[in-house]
Design a protein around this motif. Sequence first.
Motif, PDB file in Angstrom:
ATOM      1  N   THR A 140      33.023  20.629  31.662  1.00 36.68           N
ATOM      2  CA  THR A 140      34.392  20.917  32.061  1.00 36.68           C
ATOM      3  C   THR A 140      34.472  22.409  32.348  1.00 36.68           C
ATOM      4  OG1 THR A 140      35.271  19.139  30.701  1.00 36.68           O
ATOM      5  CG2 THR A 140      36.823  20.843  31.425  1.00 36.68           C
ATOM      6  N   VAL A 148      36.859  25.456  34.130  1.00 36.16           N
ATOM      7  CA  VAL A 148      38.130  25.887  34.707  1.00 36.16           C
ATOM      8  C   VAL A 148      38.007  27.361  35.022  1.00 36.16           C
ATOM      9  CG1 VAL A 148      40.603  26.143  34.375  1.00 36.16           C
ATOM     10  CG2 VAL A 148      39.418  24.167  33.408  1.00 36.16           C
ATOM     11  N   THR A 194      41.429  15.256  43.675  1.00 37.36           N
ATOM     12  CA  THR A 194      41.393  16.622  44.208  1.00 37.36           C
ATOM     13  C   THR A 194      42.786  17.037  44.672  1.00 37.36           C
ATOM     14  OG1 THR A 194      40.962  16.042  46.530  1.00 37.36           O
ATOM     15  CG2 THR A 194      39.052  16.239  45.080  1.00 37.36           C
ATOM     16  N   SER A 240      41.408  22.180  43.380  1.00 39.74           N
ATOM     17  CA  SER A 240      40.934  21.609  42.117  1.00 39.74           C
ATOM     18  C   SER A 240      40.207  20.303  42.395  1.00 39.74           C
ATOM     19  CB  SER A 240      42.099  21.359  41.149  1.00 39.74           C
ATOM     20  OG  SER A 240      42.919  20.294  41.602  1.00 39.74           O
ATOM     21  N   THR A 278      38.294  16.954  40.047  1.00 40.66           N
ATOM     22  CA  THR A 278      37.976  16.317  38.769  1.00 40.66           C
ATOM     23  C   THR A 278      37.226  15.025  39.029  1.00 40.66           C
ATOM     24  OG1 THR A 278      39.953  17.244  37.716  1.00 40.66           O
ATOM     25  CG2 THR A 278      38.914  15.358  36.628  1.00 40.66           C
ATOM     26  N   THR A 305      35.419  11.782  36.890  1.00 36.36           N
ATOM     27  CA  THR A 305      35.164  11.075  35.630  1.00 36.36           C
ATOM     28  C   THR A 305      34.653   9.676  35.956  1.00 36.36           C
ATOM     29  OG1 THR A 305      37.416  10.176  35.495  1.00 36.36           O
ATOM     30  CG2 THR A 305      37.029  12.325  34.465  1.00 36.36           C
ATOM     31  N   ALA A 362      32.357  14.040  32.477  1.00 38.31           N
ATOM     32  CA  ALA A 362      33.530  14.762  32.968  1.00 38.31           C
ATOM     33  C   ALA A 362      33.075  16.001  33.726  1.00 38.31           C
ATOM     34  CB  ALA A 362      34.445  15.168  31.815  1.00 38.31           C
ATOM     35  N   SER A 418      35.182  19.167  35.951  1.00 43.23           N
ATOM     36  CA  SER A 418      36.459  19.677  36.437  1.00 43.23           C
ATOM     37  C   SER A 418      36.297  21.130  36.834  1.00 43.23           C
ATOM     38  CB  SER A 418      37.540  19.545  35.355  1.00 43.23           C
ATOM     39  OG  SER A 418      38.762  20.121  35.791  1.00 43.23           O
ATOM     40  N   LYS A 419      36.882  21.498  37.977  1.00 42.02           N
ATOM     41  CA  LYS A 419      36.847  22.893  38.418  1.00 42.02           C
ATOM     42  C   LYS A 419      38.172  23.215  39.091  1.00 42.02           C
ATOM     43  CE  LYS A 419      33.719  26.226  40.583  1.00 42.02           C
ATOM     44  NZ  LYS A 419      33.091  26.803  39.392  1.00 42.02           N
ATOM     45  N   VAL A 420      38.730  24.391  38.743  1.00 45.33           N
ATOM     46  CA  VAL A 420      39.997  24.854  39.302  1.00 45.33           C
ATOM     47  C   VAL A 420      39.763  26.232  39.897  1.00 45.33           C
ATOM     48  CG1 VAL A 420      42.398  25.467  38.827  1.00 45.33           C
ATOM     49  CG2 VAL A 420      41.331  23.542  37.617  1.00 45.33           C
TER      50      VAL A 420
END
Length: 310
Positions: free
Chosen positions: A8, A10, A208, A228, A230, A232, A295, A297-299
Motif C-alpha cells: 500500500t 500513498v 482509478t 489514484s 487501487t 485488490t 493490495a 494503492s498509489k495516490v
Amino acid sequence: MKPRIQITIVIALLFLFPLACADIPPPAVPETQGFSSATTMTVLGTATESDSMTWQISNLVLDALLSPAGSVLVSTDGGAVLVPELPVFDDILTDTPGEVQYSIAYSENTVADQGLIGYVKSSALDTANQVVGTRNLETSKVLEFVGFDTGRAVSSEDMVVDGAGSIGITDDLFICPFAAASTGITPEFCNIVEMGGDVDMTLMSLATTASERNVAASADVPVAADYSITVTGFGDIPASGSASAFIGAHLQEGTTTTLGTFNFEPFGDVDAYLIGKGEDVQYSETTTVSGEITAFSKVLSYQSGIRRIS
C-alpha cells in the motif's frame, strides 16, 4: 506456490513555490463547453473501452509565440523589465495581459477478454472557470475481471497537464490584495506533469480516478492534477498479474528581482525588474507490483500556484 505481495503506497507531490514561481491559470473563453459520459457494462466474454481527449487554451492567441503583458517594456539585453506606473502607457502600448497557454491530454485504453467483466466509468469535462474544490476534468472507473483459462484484462490510463506563461502584471491577475502588493510582475514559467497507471491481470478489482484544474477567473486559484489507482482481489482471493503507476514532471520557473523605481521623463516613474530562470525541477517515479497482489494503492497529486492550498 506463487508469492503474495501486499503493498500500500500513498504519495502526495505538492510543489510549493514562492511568488516568483507558480502556474498562472488562464481565464475561460467567452463561450464554454461541457461534456459528460457514463458507461456501465456487465459482460461474459469481451469488453473494450477507448477514451481520448486533448484540450488547448490561451488567454490571447492559441499556438502563437508567448507575448509579455502589453504594458511591459522588455529590453533586448540583460533580462531587464520596465513596468510604467502611469495610465498613459496603457494607451501607447495597449493593455494586454501576459500570455498563458495550457495543453491538457487524457487517454484510457481497456481490453478485457475471455472472462466475467464488470465495468463502470464516469467522465466530465467543463471548460468554464473553476474555483478551489472543483475541477475542469474528472474521471473515475471501476473494472472487475475474473478471467477464464487464457483470459486477461489490460488497462492503461494517462493524463498530462502542460502550461507555459510569459511576464504578467500582478494587479491584473489577482483578487488577493496581498499577493498583488508583493511584486509588480509575475515571471515566466514552463511546467509539464504526466501521471497515470497500467494493469495486466487475470483476476482483479481495479478502481482509478483522474482529475485536473487549469482554468480560473484569477491566479488566486492554483493549477492542480490528481491520479489514484487501487488494485485488490475478491475477499481472501488476491488479484493476479501486474500493476504499475507513475508520475513525471519537469518544472521551470522564472524569478524577478526589484531594481527600483526610476523617473523617465516625460512619462514619469517606471518600476524596473531583473528577470531570469530561477528554478529547474525534474522528478519521476514509477511503482510496479506483480504476482498475487493482496493490495496495491498509489495516490499522486500536483499543485502549483502563487496562492497554495492544503
